[in-house]
Each structure stands twice: as structure tokens, then as C-alpha cells.
Design a protein around this motif. Sequence first.
Motif, mmCIF file in Angstrom:
data_model
loop_
_atom_site.group_PDB
_atom_site.id
_atom_site.type_symbol
_atom_site.label_atom_id
_atom_site.label_comp_id
_atom_site.label_asym_id
_atom_site.label_seq_id
_atom_site.Cartn_x
_atom_site.Cartn_y
_atom_site.Cartn_z
ATOM 1 N N GLU A 19 0.994 -1.161 0.104
ATOM 2 C CA GLU A 19 -0.095 0.040 0.065
ATOM 3 C C GLU A 19 0.922 1.366 -0.138
ATOM 4 O OE1 GLU A 19 -2.392 -0.392 3.354
ATOM 5 O OE2 GLU A 19 -3.205 -2.043 2.559
ATOM 6 N N CYS A 20 0.664 1.989 -0.967
ATOM 7 C CA CYS A 20 1.634 3.098 -0.999
ATOM 8 C C CYS A 20 1.005 4.668 -1.316
ATOM 9 C CB CYS A 20 2.488 2.999 -2.005
ATOM 10 S SG CYS A 20 1.905 2.769 -3.939
ATOM 11 N N VAL A 21 -0.157 4.668 -1.998
ATOM 12 C CA VAL A 21 -0.778 5.954 -2.425
ATOM 13 C C VAL A 21 -2.320 5.978 -1.798
ATOM 14 C CG1 VAL A 21 -1.368 7.561 -4.114
ATOM 15 C CG2 VAL A 21 0.853 6.159 -4.027
ATOM 16 N N GLU A 22 -2.523 7.120 -1.345
ATOM 17 C CA GLU A 22 -4.031 7.424 -1.051
ATOM 18 C C GLU A 22 -4.321 8.733 -1.761
ATOM 19 O OE1 GLU A 22 -5.025 5.191 3.392
ATOM 20 O OE2 GLU A 22 -3.979 7.255 3.279
ATOM 21 N N VAL A 23 -5.600 8.826 -2.330
ATOM 22 C CA VAL A 23 -5.851 9.783 -2.809
ATOM 23 C C VAL A 23 -7.486 10.428 -2.250
ATOM 24 C CG1 VAL A 23 -6.657 10.817 -5.071
ATOM 25 C CG2 VAL A 23 -4.997 9.115 -4.963
ATOM 26 N N ALA A 24 -7.418 11.673 -2.013
ATOM 27 C CA ALA A 24 -8.919 12.312 -1.888
ATOM 28 C C ALA A 24 -9.247 13.293 -2.883
ATOM 29 C CB ALA A 24 -8.601 12.950 -0.578
ATOM 30 N N THR A 25 -10.511 13.049 -3.233
ATOM 31 C CA THR A 25 -11.193 13.960 -4.205
ATOM 32 C C THR A 25 -12.145 14.455 -3.728
ATOM 33 O OG1 THR A 25 -12.007 11.968 -5.277
ATOM 34 C CG2 THR A 25 -10.081 12.554 -6.285
ATOM 35 N N ASN A 26 -12.741 14.426 -2.526
ATOM 36 C CA ASN A 26 -14.025 15.103 -1.957
ATOM 37 C C ASN A 26 -13.937 16.544 -1.719
ATOM 38 O OD1 ASN A 26 -11.773 14.410 0.256
ATOM 39 N ND2 ASN A 26 -13.718 15.303 1.666
ATOM 40 N N VAL A 27 -12.779 17.208 -2.122
ATOM 41 C CA VAL A 27 -12.732 18.774 -1.736
ATOM 42 C C VAL A 27 -12.757 19.190 -3.225
ATOM 43 C CG1 VAL A 27 -11.480 20.839 -0.805
ATOM 44 C CG2 VAL A 27 -11.650 18.566 0.377
ATOM 45 N N ARG A 28 -13.780 20.135 -3.239
ATOM 46 C CA ARG A 28 -14.229 20.692 -4.677
ATOM 47 C C ARG A 28 -12.832 21.364 -5.223
ATOM 48 N NH1 ARG A 28 -19.102 22.872 -7.470
ATOM 49 N NH2 ARG A 28 -18.123 24.029 -9.192
ATOM 50 N N GLY A 29 -12.238 21.088 -6.433
ATOM 51 C CA GLY A 29 -11.158 21.803 -7.082
ATOM 52 C C GLY A 29 -9.763 21.298 -6.591
ATOM 53 N N THR A 30 -9.817 20.436 -5.844
ATOM 54 C CA THR A 30 -8.374 19.806 -5.298
ATOM 55 C C THR A 30 -8.370 18.314 -5.252
ATOM 56 O OG1 THR A 30 -8.327 21.851 -3.896
ATOM 57 C CG2 THR A 30 -7.112 19.913 -3.233
ATOM 58 N N VAL A 31 -7.338 17.727 -5.528
ATOM 59 C CA VAL A 31 -6.841 16.390 -5.430
ATOM 60 C C VAL A 31 -5.830 16.383 -4.594
ATOM 61 C CG1 VAL A 31 -6.139 14.045 -6.379
ATOM 62 C CG2 VAL A 31 -7.921 15.822 -7.544
ATOM 63 N N ALA A 32 -5.952 15.516 -3.276
ATOM 64 C CA ALA A 32 -4.815 15.347 -2.268
ATOM 65 C C ALA A 32 -4.220 14.078 -2.329
ATOM 66 C CB ALA A 32 -5.408 15.742 -0.877
ATOM 67 N N VAL A 33 -3.048 13.980 -2.224
ATOM 68 C CA VAL A 33 -2.411 12.574 -2.187
ATOM 69 C C VAL A 33 -1.218 12.691 -1.269
ATOM 70 C CG1 VAL A 33 -0.727 11.311 -3.967
ATOM 71 C CG2 VAL A 33 -2.310 12.758 -4.842
ATOM 72 N N ARG A 34 -1.418 11.152 -0.654
ATOM 73 C CA ARG A 34 -0.368 11.102 0.364
ATOM 74 C C ARG A 34 0.048 9.490 0.568
ATOM 75 N NH1 ARG A 34 -4.581 10.998 5.690
ATOM 76 N NH2 ARG A 34 -5.408 8.718 5.436
ATOM 77 N N VAL A 43 0.929 16.072 2.736
ATOM 78 C CA VAL A 43 -0.074 15.655 1.816
ATOM 79 C C VAL A 43 0.206 16.540 0.569
ATOM 80 C CG1 VAL A 43 -2.652 16.133 1.311
ATOM 81 C CG2 VAL A 43 -1.808 15.295 3.546
ATOM 82 N N ILE A 44 0.103 16.230 -0.524
ATOM 83 C CA ILE A 44 0.426 16.998 -1.951
ATOM 84 C C ILE A 44 -0.959 17.390 -2.406
ATOM 85 C CG2 ILE A 44 1.115 16.898 -4.267
ATOM 86 C CD1 ILE A 44 3.096 14.761 -3.180
ATOM 87 N N ARG A 45 -1.230 18.584 -2.769
ATOM 88 C CA ARG A 45 -2.420 19.230 -2.982
ATOM 89 C C ARG A 45 -2.313 19.565 -4.483
ATOM 90 N NH1 ARG A 45 -2.038 20.496 2.181
ATOM 91 N NH2 ARG A 45 -3.515 20.094 3.603
ATOM 92 N N VAL A 46 -3.212 19.153 -5.243
ATOM 93 C CA VAL A 46 -3.072 19.705 -6.586
ATOM 94 C C VAL A 46 -4.435 19.866 -7.353
ATOM 95 C CG1 VAL A 46 -0.962 18.610 -7.420
ATOM 96 C CG2 VAL A 46 -3.159 17.268 -7.777
ATOM 97 N N THR A 47 -4.454 20.681 -8.357
ATOM 98 C CA THR A 47 -5.751 21.065 -8.946
ATOM 99 C C THR A 47 -6.309 19.907 -9.660
ATOM 100 O OG1 THR A 47 -5.076 21.768 -11.130
ATOM 101 C CG2 THR A 47 -4.989 23.477 -9.477
ATOM 102 N N ASP A 48 -7.642 19.859 -9.720
ATOM 103 C CA ASP A 48 -8.274 18.768 -10.674
ATOM 104 C C ASP A 48 -7.618 18.761 -11.966
ATOM 105 O OD1 ASP A 48 -10.120 18.118 -8.490
ATOM 106 O OD2 ASP A 48 -11.778 19.513 -9.476
ATOM 107 N N ALA A 49 -7.365 19.658 -12.763
ATOM 108 C CA ALA A 49 -6.639 19.643 -14.047
ATOM 109 C C ALA A 49 -5.480 19.014 -13.966
ATOM 110 C CB ALA A 49 -6.770 21.176 -14.556
#
Length: 58
Positions: A19-34, A43-49
Amino acid sequence: MNEFEFVKSSYSGGQANQECVEVATNVRGTVAVRDSKQSDGPVIRVTDAAWAAFAAAR
């Protein structure tokens, strides 16, 4: 601060040590990765685009 709801990536392995990557897409306009092994770590935060471009490049 927004609370992210992380889920394990379907590309992570099924075993505990894979197990290495978890992704969150529940916050509008942001994808978070940890790193799933460090849930309290950075946590790395990037735009949806940006996330869409990253995912398309694989």
C-alpha cells in the motif's frame, strides 16, 4: 481547513507492505495525495486539471 477523505489507490497492491498511495477527491477543485504508510505525514495538493493531466500521462 478542509478535511480530506482518503482512499487507497487502485494501483496500490493488496498486501500491507504494498500500500503506497491514498487519494482524496472530496474537496472541490483539489486532489490530495499522501503515502498510506504515513497517514499523518505530508499531503500533496493539486488542482483537478493537474491531476487529470498526471493520470492521462501514465
